[in-house]
Design an enzyme around this catalytic site. Structure first.
Site, short mmCIF file in Angstrom:
data_model
loop_
_atom_site.label_atom_id
_atom_site.label_comp_id
_atom_site.label_asym_id
_atom_site.label_seq_id
_atom_site.Cartn_x
_atom_site.Cartn_y
_atom_site.Cartn_z
N HIS A 85 0.84 -1.21 0.00
CA HIS A 85 0.00 0.00 0.00
C HIS A 85 0.87 1.26 0.00
O HIS A 85 0.68 2.16 -0.83
CB HIS A 85 -0.90 -0.02 1.24
CG HIS A 85 -1.72 1.21 1.44
ND1 HIS A 85 -3.06 1.28 1.18
CD2 HIS A 85 -1.37 2.45 1.91
CE1 HIS A 85 -3.51 2.49 1.45
NE2 HIS A 85 -2.50 3.22 1.90
N GLU A 86 1.81 1.31 0.93
CA GLU A 86 2.65 2.50 1.04
C GLU A 86 3.58 2.66 -0.16
O GLU A 86 3.95 3.78 -0.52
CB GLU A 86 3.48 2.44 2.33
CG GLU A 86 2.65 2.41 3.60
CD GLU A 86 1.69 3.58 3.73
OE1 GLU A 86 1.98 4.66 3.18
OE2 GLU A 86 0.63 3.42 4.36
N HIS A 111 1.89 4.88 -2.67
CA HIS A 111 2.06 6.30 -2.37
C HIS A 111 3.49 6.77 -2.69
O HIS A 111 3.69 7.82 -3.30
CB HIS A 111 1.78 6.56 -0.88
CG HIS A 111 0.36 6.38 -0.48
ND1 HIS A 111 -0.69 6.93 -1.17
CD2 HIS A 111 -0.20 5.72 0.58
CE1 HIS A 111 -1.83 6.61 -0.57
NE2 HIS A 111 -1.55 5.88 0.49
#
Length: 436
Positions: free
Chosen positions: A27-28, A31
């Site tokens: 997920h990170e 980003h």
């Protein structure tokens, strides 16, 4: 509990924990990669919260793992624009204003010379939307890949056209009994000579290869019907007279609706179940159903709080569809490894659990509320809307939307989430959801 069971439970929890950490890191990474793509400086990329267990700096980013695997984050410089007076820091006696100023100050803590051109808020709204959406999107991609991969290679427990057993008489499915009375008529399947192990391959001359189609044909027929069955390597033709009976209702997806009944055609046999791999198209449809159910579950969360409270602090039962947190999911992972099923079944169940967790991360983070990713996306979209409206009406550019002004709301939302998380945690410990 035997030592083997304990060790298998621990193994299941560890496997889930590793999958959880990977999902968070994935997920990170969404980003991080898009932020760097658009030239935003990212001082930190961390998996977990709390004390740092390991970290290493590469370029201008510190990569690390923290002690509590309950989430993760990246730090981007300039998440919020300066205040109206152009200052990054200010002082105020108002607690609400203090929250805004603290959040704004934290966004510039690691500001370095040259960062003026690498601030998050200076990027165009569509770039900020991509950066904030990339994290949840990575979870969605992971969920889809796992789900479709396992569905096509392993499959689902599915009813087939093979006969698992024949009902001797006609009993309304709304009645809670399985023994025949003298007054009950003989079932059409019994009268026609259908036997356990037969596989129905045609109904009234039309070939049938799946249970859903056969079930619909049976329900839609009252009166004479011809069954072609495969028995001992040969095809045998049977003649049955289907009767009207009360049978369980099905929804638009073909799923049985509990405790609801309709009048329909009845043959009187139980279908055998097998684990059947799905085609790519069938897997996509099932994934769509899973996504739809996930959205419904998110919407229904507030309505489940009373039952969850009763399960945690009262004597209420824990529903099968009750919200489950990280601890509860880890316990389920431990239970999966102790089930008396083949290892491939256990692995498939663990992967489906991980897919469901990633889908939940995607849906939860897309809620348009700060401090979730969806809240930042909503802020960027609102900024784009009002700037475009200003151009249309030839008004001055209103400038960047100050998301920091919503931080008091974000603290309230975060407080509600924390309370809900603690409630789920207590329920997961004292009255966990269990699998069979």
């Amino acid at each position: 509990m035997s030592l083997t069971t304990i060790l298998l439970t621990i193994l299941g929890i560890v496997i889930f924990a590793v999958g959880l950490l990977f999902s968070i890191a994935w997920h990170e990474l969404g980003h991080l990669s898009t932020a760097k793509l658009f030239g935003i400086r990212v001082p930190q990329y961390m998996v977990g919260f709390g004390p740092t267990l390991w970290s290493r700096k590469k370029g201008d980013t510190e990569y690390g793992i923290k002690a509590i695997p309950a989430g993760g984050y990246i730090r981007m410089i300039g998440m919020f624009p300066p205040g109206a007076d152009g200052r990054i820091e200010a002082r105020s006696t108002s607690p609400w204003r203090g929250m805004i100023e603290d959040a704004r100050s934290a966004a510039y803590e690691e500001l370095e010379p040259g960062d003026e051109t690498r601030l998050f808020y200076t990027r165009k709204p569509w770039k900020r939307v991509i950066v904030m959406f990339a994290g949840p999107f990575m979870n969605l991609v992971l969920a889809v890949v796992i789900f479709i991969g396992v569905a096509m290679s392993f499959g689902f427990q599915t009813q087939t056209t093979e006969v698992a057993g024949v009902q001797k008489c006609v009993i309304s499915q709304s009645e809670e009994r399985d023994t025949c009375k003298k007054s009950d008529p003989v079932s059409p399947a019994q009268a026609a000579g259908l036997q356990k192990g037969d596989r129905i391959v045609a109904f009234d001359g039309q070939r049938i290869d799946d249970w859903a189609t056969l079930s619909d044909r049976i329900r839609g027929t009252i009166g004479p019907a011809t069954l072609t069955v495969q028995r001992d390597g040969q095809e045998v033709t049977l003649h049955a007279v289907l009767r009207e009976n009360a049978v369980t209702k099905k929804d638009s997806n073909g799923e049985v609706v509990p405790d609801q009944y309709i009048k329909a055609g009845y043959l009187g046999f139980a279908a055998q179940t097998e684990i059947v791999p799905l085609t790519f198209g069938e897997s996509v449809v099932r994934m769509g159903d899973m996504l739809e159910n996930g959205v419904d579950s998110i919407i229904a969360l507030p309505s489940k709080i009373p039952d969850l409270w009763d399960a945690a602090f009262g004597d209420g039962p824990r529903a099968d569809d009750s919200p489950v947190g990280v601890v509860g999911a880890a316990r389920i992972g431990g239970e999966v490894m102790t089930l008396d099923v083949p290892a491939q079944n256990q692995m498939a169940m663990m992967l489906f659990l991980l897919a469901g967790f990633n889908l939940s991360l995607f849906l939860f983070n897309m809620l348009p509320l700060l401090p979730l990713d969806g809240g930042h996306i909503a802020g960027a979209l609102w900024e784009a809307l009002r700037r475009n409206l200003a151009k249309v009406f030839r008004r001055p550019d209103p400038g960047p939307f100050d998301v920091a002004r919503l931080m008091p709301v974000a603290y309230v939302v975060a407080g509600i989430f924390i309370c809900f998380t603690l409630l789920v945690l207590v329920a997961d410990i004292v009255n966990p959801v269990k699998i069979s």
